[in-house]
Motif scaffolding. Structure first.
Motif, PDB file in Angstrom:
ATOM      1  N   ARG A 203       0.808  -1.224   0.000  1.00  0.00           N
ATOM      2  CA  ARG A 203       0.000   0.000   0.000  1.00  0.00           C
ATOM      3  C   ARG A 203       0.842   1.275   0.000  1.00  0.00           C
ATOM      4  N   HIS A 204       2.062   1.203   0.514  1.00  0.00           N
ATOM      5  CA  HIS A 204       2.817   2.429   0.731  1.00  0.00           C
ATOM      6  C   HIS A 204       4.069   2.583  -0.125  1.00  0.00           C
ATOM      7  N   VAL A 205       4.587   1.500  -0.700  1.00  0.00           N
ATOM      8  CA  VAL A 205       5.810   1.621  -1.478  1.00  0.00           C
ATOM      9  C   VAL A 205       5.550   2.385  -2.772  1.00  0.00           C
ATOM     10  N   THR A 206       6.468   3.252  -3.141  1.00  0.00           N
ATOM     11  CA  THR A 206       6.333   4.023  -4.369  1.00  0.00           C
ATOM     12  C   THR A 206       6.984   3.271  -5.534  1.00  0.00           C
ATOM     13  N   LEU A 207       6.862   3.850  -6.720  1.00  0.00           N
ATOM     14  CA  LEU A 207       7.235   3.122  -7.931  1.00  0.00           C
ATOM     15  C   LEU A 207       8.738   2.840  -8.018  1.00  0.00           C
ATOM     16  N   ARG A 208       9.561   3.822  -7.684  1.00  0.00           N
ATOM     17  CA  ARG A 208      11.005   3.640  -7.899  1.00  0.00           C
ATOM     18  C   ARG A 208      11.601   2.514  -7.047  1.00  0.00           C
ATOM     19  N   PRO A 209      11.348   2.465  -5.727  1.00  0.00           N
ATOM     20  CA  PRO A 209      11.852   1.336  -4.953  1.00  0.00           C
ATOM     21  C   PRO A 209      11.261   0.000  -5.397  1.00  0.00           C
ATOM     22  N   LEU A 210      10.002   0.020  -5.817  1.00  0.00           N
ATOM     23  CA  LEU A 210       9.379  -1.222  -6.292  1.00  0.00           C
ATOM     24  C   LEU A 210      10.070  -1.731  -7.551  1.00  0.00           C
ATOM     25  N   LEU A 211      10.346  -0.840  -8.487  1.00  0.00           N
ATOM     26  CA  LEU A 211      11.044  -1.235  -9.711  1.00  0.00           C
ATOM     27  C   LEU A 211      12.455  -1.727  -9.403  1.00  0.00           C
ATOM     28  N   ALA A 212      13.105  -1.104  -8.425  1.00  0.00           N
ATOM     29  CA  ALA A 212      14.440  -1.543  -8.045  1.00  0.00           C
ATOM     30  C   ALA A 212      14.407  -2.963  -7.484  1.00  0.00           C
ATOM     31  N   ALA A 213      13.396  -3.259  -6.673  1.00  0.00           N
ATOM     32  CA  ALA A 213      13.265  -4.607  -6.116  1.00  0.00           C
ATOM     33  C   ALA A 213      12.977  -5.626  -7.214  1.00  0.00           C
ATOM     34  N   LEU A 214      12.131  -5.261  -8.153  1.00  0.00           N
ATOM     35  CA  LEU A 214      11.827  -6.165  -9.264  1.00  0.00           C
ATOM     36  C   LEU A 214      13.064  -6.412 -10.123  1.00  0.00           C
ATOM     37  N   ALA A 215      13.833  -5.364 -10.373  1.00  0.00           N
ATOM     38  CA  ALA A 215      15.052  -5.522 -11.164  1.00  0.00           C
ATOM     39  C   ALA A 215      16.064  -6.407 -10.440  1.00  0.00           C
ATOM     40  N   LEU A 216      16.142  -6.295  -9.121  1.00  0.00           N
ATOM     41  CA  LEU A 216      17.022  -7.161  -8.345  1.00  0.00           C
ATOM     42  C   LEU A 216      16.656  -8.625  -8.540  1.00  0.00           C
ATOM     43  N   ALA A 217      15.356  -8.910  -8.498  1.00  0.00           N
ATOM     44  CA  ALA A 217      14.902 -10.289  -8.612  1.00  0.00           C
ATOM     45  C   ALA A 217      15.042 -10.821 -10.030  1.00  0.00           C
ATOM     46  N   VAL A 218      14.624 -10.022 -11.015  1.00  0.00           N
ATOM     47  CA  VAL A 218      14.581 -10.496 -12.398  1.00  0.00           C
ATOM     48  C   VAL A 218      15.958 -10.454 -13.051  1.00  0.00           C
ATOM     49  N   VAL A 219      16.626  -9.301 -12.962  1.00  0.00           N
ATOM     50  CA  VAL A 219      17.890  -9.101 -13.680  1.00  0.00           C
ATOM     51  C   VAL A 219      19.081  -9.621 -12.895  1.00  0.00           C
ATOM     52  N   CYS A 220      19.183  -9.194 -11.623  1.00  0.00           N
ATOM     53  CA  CYS A 220      20.389  -9.493 -10.834  1.00  0.00           C
ATOM     54  C   CYS A 220      20.352 -10.853 -10.158  1.00  0.00           C
ATOM     55  N   THR A 221      19.230 -11.554 -10.242  1.00  0.00           N
ATOM     56  CA  THR A 221      19.134 -12.883  -9.631  1.00  0.00           C
ATOM     57  C   THR A 221      18.847 -13.940 -10.695  1.00  0.00           C
ATOM     58  N   ALA A 222      17.632 -13.947 -11.236  1.00  0.00           N
ATOM     59  CA  ALA A 222      17.269 -14.998 -12.192  1.00  0.00           C
ATOM     60  C   ALA A 222      18.102 -14.916 -13.477  1.00  0.00           C
ATOM     61  N   LEU A 223      18.091 -13.759 -14.126  1.00  0.00           N
ATOM     62  CA  LEU A 223      18.856 -13.601 -15.363  1.00  0.00           C
ATOM     63  C   LEU A 223      20.352 -13.764 -15.103  1.00  0.00           C
ATOM     64  N   ALA A 224      20.825 -13.270 -13.968  1.00  0.00           N
ATOM     65  CA  ALA A 224      22.254 -13.358 -13.648  1.00  0.00           C
ATOM     66  C   ALA A 224      22.707 -14.807 -13.561  1.00  0.00           C
ATOM     67  N   PHE A 225      21.913 -15.664 -12.931  1.00  0.00           N
ATOM     68  CA  PHE A 225      22.274 -17.074 -12.845  1.00  0.00           C
ATOM     69  C   PHE A 225      22.341 -17.701 -14.233  1.00  0.00           C
ATOM     70  N   VAL A 226      21.370 -17.396 -15.080  1.00  0.00           N
ATOM     71  CA  VAL A 226      21.348 -17.956 -16.434  1.00  0.00           C
ATOM     72  C   VAL A 226      22.591 -17.510 -17.212  1.00  0.00           C
ATOM     73  N   LEU A 227      22.905 -16.226 -17.154  1.00  0.00           N
ATOM     74  CA  LEU A 227      24.072 -15.709 -17.872  1.00  0.00           C
ATOM     75  C   LEU A 227      25.379 -16.279 -17.305  1.00  0.00           C
ATOM     76  N   PHE A 228      25.448 -16.391 -15.984  1.00  0.00           N
ATOM     77  CA  PHE A 228      26.684 -16.883 -15.369  1.00  0.00           C
ATOM     78  C   PHE A 228      26.942 -18.341 -15.727  1.00  0.00           C
ATOM     79  N   PHE A 229      25.897 -19.156 -15.724  1.00  0.00           N
ATOM     80  CA  PHE A 229      26.068 -20.557 -16.099  1.00  0.00           C
ATOM     81  C   PHE A 229      26.462 -20.671 -17.568  1.00  0.00           C
ATOM     82  N   ALA A 230      25.887 -19.798 -18.414  1.00  0.00           N
ATOM     83  CA  ALA A 230      26.273 -19.799 -19.827  1.00  0.00           C
ATOM     84  C   ALA A 230      27.720 -19.353 -19.995  1.00  0.00           C
ATOM     85  N   LEU A 231      28.151 -18.383 -19.175  1.00  0.00           N
ATOM     86  CA  LEU A 231      29.532 -17.916 -19.239  1.00  0.00           C
ATOM     87  C   LEU A 231      30.497 -19.015 -18.818  1.00  0.00           C
ATOM     88  N   ILE A 232      30.162 -19.746 -17.762  1.00  0.00           N
ATOM     89  CA  ILE A 232      31.013 -20.850 -17.320  1.00  0.00           C
ATOM     90  C   ILE A 232      31.133 -21.902 -18.414  1.00  0.00           C
TER      91      ILE A 232
END
Length: 299
Positions: A203-232
């Motif tokens: 109810r209280h979180v604004t857009l910018r922190p919410l987008l940052a949290a989503l980017a952490l989960a999608v880009v820096c976690t899920a996508l990061a694992f996929v890219l790192f395994f491909a890099l290895i």
């Protein structure tokens, strides 16, 4: 490296260089425990279908105790400490402290494996690198306080210990299975703490922190694992770890450009010491050349 290898390498340097910026933005309105829960839960949702499709999840659950320890050491505890520390210190400073992970990893590897030699060059590298870390912490301790410094120190130790757990007890477990299972376990660990606060947060979180949290989960976690395994798979595990030396520079640049954080000459000197020390401390001795084959007489 191949062109694909360089592309993956560059992508990983950015993807694992931006979490410090995103965490700094997210914790302005999202608590540390809630942020870790969102990151692990959303990351698990995205990686679980891949692990199931590759039939890797069941195999990752068999060594349940090492998996649980790995989740606490590599995900749960460091992500919580990191999120709490960044409420008080700059994201660029955080990235520079995390650059000390290879130094601590070299010490832990020596303690865990007596065959791991500490040559004069590696000892010198450790001394130089830790001097850079001490310079950095000493200069910022007054501004951030002792607690964030201790929290970041805990993060460094955790990140240095996690790969050792993988090497010792989870090396034969499929990578996507470990990634998905550890994120699921991490989300379950933080559910009792974060769950009751999520309705109020929504109810209280604004857009910018919410987008940052989503980017952490999608880009820096899920996508990061996929890219790192491909890099290895593309360049090998040893070359893939070189991203550790580049990520802090990305964090410093983003902190200065996006958040207007100060980057002083002392910061540059400390980073140079940490980087040089890490390279020396983690450098492997070249293998001895194989003896030439004995000549065979013609029949």
């Amino acid at each position: 490296m191949s062109r694909r290898g360089w592309i993956l390498f560059g992508a990983m340097c950015v993807v694992w260089g931006i979490p410090y910026l995103l965490i700094k933005v997210a914790v302005r309105e999202i608590g540390p425990a809630e942020l870790v829960f969102l990151r692990t839960a959303l990351g698990a949702v995205l990686l679980l279908p891949i692990a199931l499709a590759r039939r890797e999840l069941r195999a990752s659950l068999r060594p349940w105790l090492p998996l649980l320890v790995y989740t606490v050491v590599e995900i749960g505890l460091p992500w919580l400490l990191l999120s709490d520390a960044e409420r008080h210190v700059d994201s660029s400073f955080t990235g520079l402290v995390i650059a000390g992970v290879p130094l601590v990893a070299a010490v832990i590897a020596r303690l865990a494996n007596r065959d791991e030699r500490l040559t004069a060059a590696r000892v010198g590298g450790l001394l130089v690198g830790f001097a850079g870390v001490a310079l950095l912490l000493g200069f910022h301790a007054a501004a951030g306080g002792a607690v964030p410094m201790l929290e970041l120190g805990g993060v460094v130790v955790c990140y240095a210990t996690g790969p050792l757990i993988i090497e010792r007890w989870l090396s034969s477990v499929p990578r996507y299975g470990v990634a998905a299972a550890s994120l699921i376990v991490g989300a379950l660990m933080f559910t009792p703490v974060a769950g009751p606060n999520l309705p109020d947060l929504a109810r209280h979180v604004t857009l910018r922190p919410l987008l940052a949290a989503l980017a952490l989960a999608v880009v820096c976690t899920a996508l990061a694992f996929v890219l790192f395994f491909a890099l290895i798979a593309e360049v090998g595990g040893v070359r893939a770890t070189v991203i550790t030396f580049v990520n802090p520079a990305v964090a410093v640049v983003l902190g200065a450009v996006v958040l207007g954080e100060d980057v002083t000459l002392l910061t540059g000197v400390a980073f140079a010491l940490i980087l040089a020390g890490s390279v020396l401390a983690t450098r492997r001795r070249a293998p001895d050349p194989e003896p030439a084959p004995e000549p065979v007489a013609a029949a």
